[in-house]
Design a protein around this motif. Structure first.
Motif, mmCIF file in Angstrom:
data_model
loop_
_atom_site.group_PDB
_atom_site.id
_atom_site.type_symbol
_atom_site.label_atom_id
_atom_site.label_comp_id
_atom_site.label_asym_id
_atom_site.label_seq_id
_atom_site.Cartn_x
_atom_site.Cartn_y
_atom_site.Cartn_z
ATOM 1 N N ARG A 451 44.832 45.920 38.144
ATOM 2 C CA ARG A 451 44.414 45.492 36.733
ATOM 3 C C ARG A 451 43.606 46.346 35.998
ATOM 4 N NH1 ARG A 451 41.309 42.373 40.455
ATOM 5 N NH2 ARG A 451 42.301 40.707 40.008
ATOM 6 N N GLY A 452 43.222 47.514 36.707
ATOM 7 C CA GLY A 452 42.221 48.463 35.924
ATOM 8 C C GLY A 452 40.953 48.196 35.783
ATOM 9 N N ILE A 453 40.023 48.930 35.231
ATOM 10 C CA ILE A 453 38.585 48.757 35.124
ATOM 11 C C ILE A 453 38.312 48.168 33.887
ATOM 12 C CG2 ILE A 453 36.350 49.956 34.937
ATOM 13 C CD1 ILE A 453 37.277 52.195 36.750
ATOM 14 N N ASN A 454 37.653 47.012 33.969
ATOM 15 C CA ASN A 454 37.259 46.276 32.661
ATOM 16 C C ASN A 454 36.032 46.827 32.063
ATOM 17 O OD1 ASN A 454 36.168 44.453 30.840
ATOM 18 N ND2 ASN A 454 37.357 42.436 32.066
ATOM 19 N N ARG A 455 36.224 47.481 31.011
ATOM 20 C CA ARG A 455 35.149 48.502 30.180
ATOM 21 C C ARG A 455 33.794 47.348 29.790
ATOM 22 N NH1 ARG A 455 39.712 51.199 30.737
ATOM 23 N NH2 ARG A 455 39.822 53.363 30.745
ATOM 24 N N GLU A 456 34.287 46.357 29.242
ATOM 25 C CA GLU A 456 33.374 45.299 28.796
ATOM 26 C C GLU A 456 32.401 44.783 29.815
ATOM 27 O OE1 GLU A 456 36.654 45.016 28.148
ATOM 28 O OE2 GLU A 456 36.524 45.839 26.157
ATOM 29 N N ARG A 457 32.817 44.575 30.950
ATOM 30 C CA ARG A 457 32.101 44.165 32.082
ATOM 31 C C ARG A 457 31.127 45.309 32.748
ATOM 32 N NH1 ARG A 457 35.564 41.078 36.613
ATOM 33 N NH2 ARG A 457 33.371 40.953 37.633
ATOM 34 N N VAL A 458 31.821 46.551 32.594
ATOM 35 C CA VAL A 458 30.887 47.497 33.052
ATOM 36 C C VAL A 458 29.843 47.820 32.114
ATOM 37 C CG1 VAL A 458 31.013 50.289 33.517
ATOM 38 C CG2 VAL A 458 32.881 48.915 34.163
ATOM 39 N N ARG A 459 29.843 47.756 30.807
ATOM 40 C CA ARG A 459 29.050 48.089 29.806
ATOM 41 C C ARG A 459 27.971 46.920 30.012
ATOM 42 N NH1 ARG A 459 27.490 50.530 25.075
ATOM 43 N NH2 ARG A 459 29.146 52.024 25.008
ATOM 44 N N ALA A 460 28.326 45.608 30.000
ATOM 45 C CA ALA A 460 27.554 44.652 30.079
ATOM 46 C C ALA A 460 26.517 44.714 31.180
ATOM 47 C CB ALA A 460 28.223 43.244 30.217
ATOM 48 N N LYS A 461 27.127 44.935 32.397
ATOM 49 C CA LYS A 461 26.449 45.078 33.668
ATOM 50 C C LYS A 461 25.508 46.326 33.551
ATOM 51 C CE LYS A 461 25.177 44.463 38.045
ATOM 52 N NZ LYS A 461 24.625 43.409 38.519
ATOM 53 N N ALA A 462 25.786 47.563 32.922
ATOM 54 C CA ALA A 462 24.962 48.635 32.837
ATOM 55 C C ALA A 462 23.918 48.261 31.703
ATOM 56 C CB ALA A 462 25.827 49.658 32.236
ATOM 57 N N GLU A 463 24.043 47.562 30.748
ATOM 58 C CA GLU A 463 23.182 47.347 29.886
ATOM 59 C C GLU A 463 22.092 46.362 30.484
ATOM 60 O OE1 GLU A 463 24.948 45.811 26.415
ATOM 61 O OE2 GLU A 463 25.426 47.771 25.562
ATOM 62 N N LEU A 474 28.810 55.857 24.166
ATOM 63 C CA LEU A 474 29.390 56.493 25.380
ATOM 64 C C LEU A 474 30.584 56.835 24.940
ATOM 65 C CD1 LEU A 474 27.535 54.346 28.050
ATOM 66 C CD2 LEU A 474 26.934 56.725 27.305
ATOM 67 N N SER A 475 30.955 58.114 25.685
ATOM 68 C CA SER A 475 32.468 58.304 25.891
ATOM 69 C C SER A 475 32.947 57.582 26.782
ATOM 70 C CB SER A 475 32.742 59.636 26.124
ATOM 71 O OG SER A 475 32.363 60.138 27.296
ATOM 72 N N ASP A 476 34.384 57.434 26.714
ATOM 73 C CA ASP A 476 35.226 56.443 27.795
ATOM 74 C C ASP A 476 34.731 57.126 29.353
ATOM 75 O OD1 ASP A 476 37.149 54.601 28.471
ATOM 76 O OD2 ASP A 476 38.163 56.012 29.280
ATOM 77 N N SER A 477 34.802 58.327 29.290
ATOM 78 C CA SER A 477 34.750 59.259 30.637
ATOM 79 C C SER A 477 33.159 58.899 31.111
ATOM 80 C CB SER A 477 34.848 60.558 30.663
ATOM 81 O OG SER A 477 34.200 61.313 31.836
ATOM 82 N N LEU A 480 32.822 54.866 32.427
ATOM 83 C CA LEU A 480 33.740 54.880 33.441
ATOM 84 C C LEU A 480 32.649 55.369 34.866
ATOM 85 C CD1 LEU A 480 37.313 55.422 32.944
ATOM 86 C CD2 LEU A 480 36.008 53.258 33.264
ATOM 87 N N GLN A 481 31.909 56.557 34.529
ATOM 88 C CA GLN A 481 31.094 57.037 35.347
ATOM 89 C C GLN A 481 29.860 56.200 35.764
ATOM 90 O OE1 GLN A 481 31.231 60.160 37.183
ATOM 91 N NE2 GLN A 481 33.325 60.709 36.495
ATOM 92 N N LEU A 482 29.627 55.174 34.964
ATOM 93 C CA LEU A 482 28.441 54.326 35.622
ATOM 94 C C LEU A 482 28.742 53.761 36.550
ATOM 95 C CD1 LEU A 482 27.706 52.914 31.901
ATOM 96 C CD2 LEU A 482 26.212 54.681 33.221
ATOM 97 N N ILE A 483 29.996 53.629 37.068
ATOM 98 C CA ILE A 483 30.277 52.662 38.264
ATOM 99 C C ILE A 483 29.610 53.337 39.738
ATOM 100 C CG2 ILE A 483 32.365 51.686 37.136
ATOM 101 C CD1 ILE A 483 33.976 53.424 39.166
ATOM 102 N N PHE A 484 29.277 54.843 39.329
ATOM 103 C CA PHE A 484 28.687 55.452 40.530
ATOM 104 C C PHE A 484 27.287 55.311 40.666
ATOM 105 C CE2 PHE A 484 32.787 57.573 39.721
ATOM 106 C CZ PHE A 484 33.408 57.453 41.143
#
Length: 681
Positions: A451-463, A474-477, A480-484
């Motif tokens: 399904r790929g990475i859900n960028r909205e969920r990544v941003r919401a979790k990071a915030e 933030l750039s797309d790269s 995505l690096q936030l998952i680390f």
């Protein structure tokens, strides 16, 4: 000189045998009717059981016997091979590993539970005999014809010292049927010349059994390459017919059957007929030749040898520096010869340390198989570039990060079969492990078609975690690096696979410790790809020695594309934009003199060293290019672990230290500078 511990040697060979059994079982999951694979698994189990008994691993031999019996029944067509049977033997194989590593430990009732699972997989009552070792002759139908075999064999003189017990082989032959055994002691030397640890006895066995020739070969399968073996069929009528024509071969079985004393003259006649040894000895000779081509060496000895080669390279560098300052022609000649030889020695040593990534990728077949059963997903594992070679230290350190990435792809990336069909995809999801070499790096990728990475969920979790400010651009790269980040996870619940936010953090720390980098590409609805860019080696590299101000630095030669001259006028014109035109393309460059704050004035004729990683390029402005340098990599101290610009250090010929530039970091810095200038201008 140290003597190898036979038990340690057995454990090493048992681990290889278990890996081969596991590979065969995983192959069988896709081809349950493949007789060759069934035979291969049976031979592996038989070898493990026999060798375990020889080296005193009785619990292992007894437990493995049940699995061997189950596959023997599959091999004979008595029961079918099923996915339940494969799963049961895979679970049993894990227990076998424990019995090899900790033979004296208390394993509780794990073995009994696994045998019950195996019994259910084979089929209730039919599996019951597997719990008790029953001679093969008893298990067969009584109407089956019995054959008589004459078996003559001898083992190498050092077989007892290496842990091979001939009595175990004789016991296995007795399990096949009625045996009459005669020992030939004619080769035993006189007492003064006798070595107590050497074996000088050979055996002549008459076997009456319902088993075929392959069952006899299976008894000797573990020692077949090093022994002399002759097997002749001597059925009653055949033996009677052959007796007049073969007066030398006939008396031995007759004498054994009648238990009459064997005259001394019969001892020299204890030899196989001409036709039989020709068939048996030729393959054995070939096998011995092949075995001699490979030598097992402990890994720590390679590491020690690598350290010695590094010291030789450092000494050679010092010799070259002394020779270059001398007018002695003979000294220069010797220095050049030593430089050539040390280079060849270094290259040979590097080849010895290189290991194909196939040894790493093969571990994930079992992981994917188990995760597919656990999650209920249909998963296909595809591997590419398995012949790509990497330093053995890199292989060892990458095992855990790849486990986390594969588990993450299966849990977060791949959809359930129902969801995939609803999206118009095929039911089976694909996880692809690939490796390829790019310059001085190896790129290992983990790709899924989920399904790929859900960028909205990544941003919401990071915030919500405070990693970024709400609405921070933030750039797309970068996103995505936030998952680390440590503790970061978008999983809704904690499961056996994910949710704790520790796996990807481990991946990042390990890759950075290897002086590598991580790239992520994800397309919603199509899947994700994580690429690890890792140096080929962590020991010795070819480097380009440069001077910046009064300091000297090493640039890995594999990353260098070309060198250009930057005049003072061009340097002044480029102030404020830091770009050079290179074949109709603009390449950003970094002034190392400013980056390192040397406080020195620029040289009149500066040099630009163009380096690259993948498709990205950047130029490094240096004051002087000194030349190539064989670089022995030394790790940085703990005080300098956070200095990202440098990946290590090396000792030069004069004893001074030169820092090794981190190419990946510098290229990223140059690209970031280019992006900022593009936005500003």
């Amino acid at each position: 000189m140290s003597t190898l511990d036979p038990v340690a040697v057995f454990r090493t060979e048992a681990a290889e045998c278990l890996e081969a059994i596991e590979a065969g079982l995983l192959d069988l999951t896709h081809q349950l009717d493949n007789k060759d694979v069934v035979d291969a698994v049976f031979r592996g189990l038989h070898t493990l059981k026999g060798s375990g008994a020889m080296f005193g691993f009785e619990a292992l031999a007894a437990f493995t016997h049940h699995c061997e019996t189950a596959f023997d029944r599959v091999r004979k067509g008595e029961v079918p091979a099923t996915s339940e049977l494969v799963a049961a033997v895979l679970a049993a194989q894990d227990h076998m590993r424990s019995l090899v590593d900790q033979p004296d430990a208390d394993h509780g009732d794990i073995g009994h539970k696994l045998l019950a699972q195996l019994q259910a997989a084979v089929g209730g009552k039919e599996a019951a005999p597997a719990a008790v070792p029953v001679p093969a002759a008893v298990r067969e139908a009584p109407a089956k014809k019995k054959n008589s075999w004459r078996i003559r064999f001898s083992l190498p003189a050092n077989s007892m010292a290496n842990g091979t017990n001939p009595l175990g082989l004789l016991d296995e032959l007795r399990d096949l049927g009625e045996c009459n055994v005669r020992a030939n002691t004619s080769a035993i030397p006189v007492l003064d010349e006798l070595t107590p640890t050497d074996l000088h006895i050979s055996w002549d066995v008459t076997l009456t059994s319902e088993q075929d020739r392959s069952a006899i070969d299976d008894v000797f399968i573990f020692v077949l390459d090093d022994m002399e073996l002759s097997v002749e069929e001597i059925d009653g009528p055949t033996a009677a017919a052959v007796a007049p024509a073969d007066e030398e071969a006939a008396p031995a079985p007759v004498a054994a059957a009648s238990a009459a004393p064997v005259p001394p003259a019969a001892v020299p006649e204890f030899r196989p007929v001409e036709a039989v040894p020709a068939k048996r000895e030729a393959p054995a000779a070939v096998s011995q030749a092949k075995a001699a081509e490979n030598v097992r060496v402990p890994a720590e000895r390679l590491d020690e040898l690598m350290d010695r080669v590094g010291e030789i390279v450092n000494s050679q560098s010092r010799l070259s520096q002394l020779a270059s300052a001398s007018t002695d022609i003979a000294l220069r000649s010797v220095s050049e010869e030593i430089e050539r030889l040390s280079g060849e020695l270094r290259d040979t040593m590097m080849v010895l340390r290189m290991v194909p990534v196939a040894t790493l990728f093969s571990r994930f077949r079992r992981l994917v198989h188990d995760l597919a059963r656990e999650t209920g997903k249909v998963i296909e594992l595809v591997t590419e570039g398995e012949s790509t070679e990497v330093d053995k230290t890199v292989i060892e350190r990458l095992a855990d990060p790849l486990v986390h990435l594969v588990r993450n792809s299966i849990d977060h990336g791949l959809e359930t079969p129902g969801d995939r069909l609803a999206c118009g995809k095929i039911e089976a999801g694909t996880v692809t492990l690939s490796a390829r070499q790019a310059g001085g790096e190896v790129i290992i990728s983990i790709k899924d078609d989920g399904r790929g990475i859900n960028r909205e969920r990544v941003r919401a979790k990071a915030e919500s975690s405070g990693l970024i400010q709400p609405g921070q651009p933030l750039s797309d790269s970068e996103l995505l690096q936030l998952i680390f980040a440590p503790g970061f996870s978008t999983a809704a619940a904690i499961t056996n696979l994910s949710g704790r936010g520790v796996g990807m953090d481990v991946v990042k720390k390990t890759v950075e410790a290897l002086r590598g980098a991580i790239d992520i590409v994800s397309v919603p609805g199509q899947g994700s790809e994580v690429s690890l860019r890792i140096p080929l080696t962590l020991a010795i590299i070819d480097g380009l020695l440069v001077r910046v101000g009064s300091g000297r630095y090493v640039i890995p030669l594999s990353a260098v594309e070309e060198c250009l001259e930057l005049s003072l006028e061009e340097d002044l014109r480029s102030r404020g934009r830091s770009f050079i035109s290179l074949r109709d393309s603009l390449v950003p460059f970094l002034r190392l003199r400013d980056l390192f704050r040397t406080g020195t004035k620029p040289e009149v004729h500066q040099k630009v060293v163009v380096i690259s990683t993948g498709t990205e390029r950047v130029g490094l402005v240096v004051d002087q290019i000194i030349g190539d340098h064989q670089t022995v990599i030394k790790s940085m101290s703990k005080l300098h672990n956070n200095v990202a610009t440098f990946s290590g250090a090396t000792i030069l010929g004069d004893g001074s230290v030169a820092l090794i530039l981190d190419v990946g970091h510098l290229v990223a810095a140059g690209q970031q500078q280019e992006a900022q200038l593009r936005v500003a201008g």
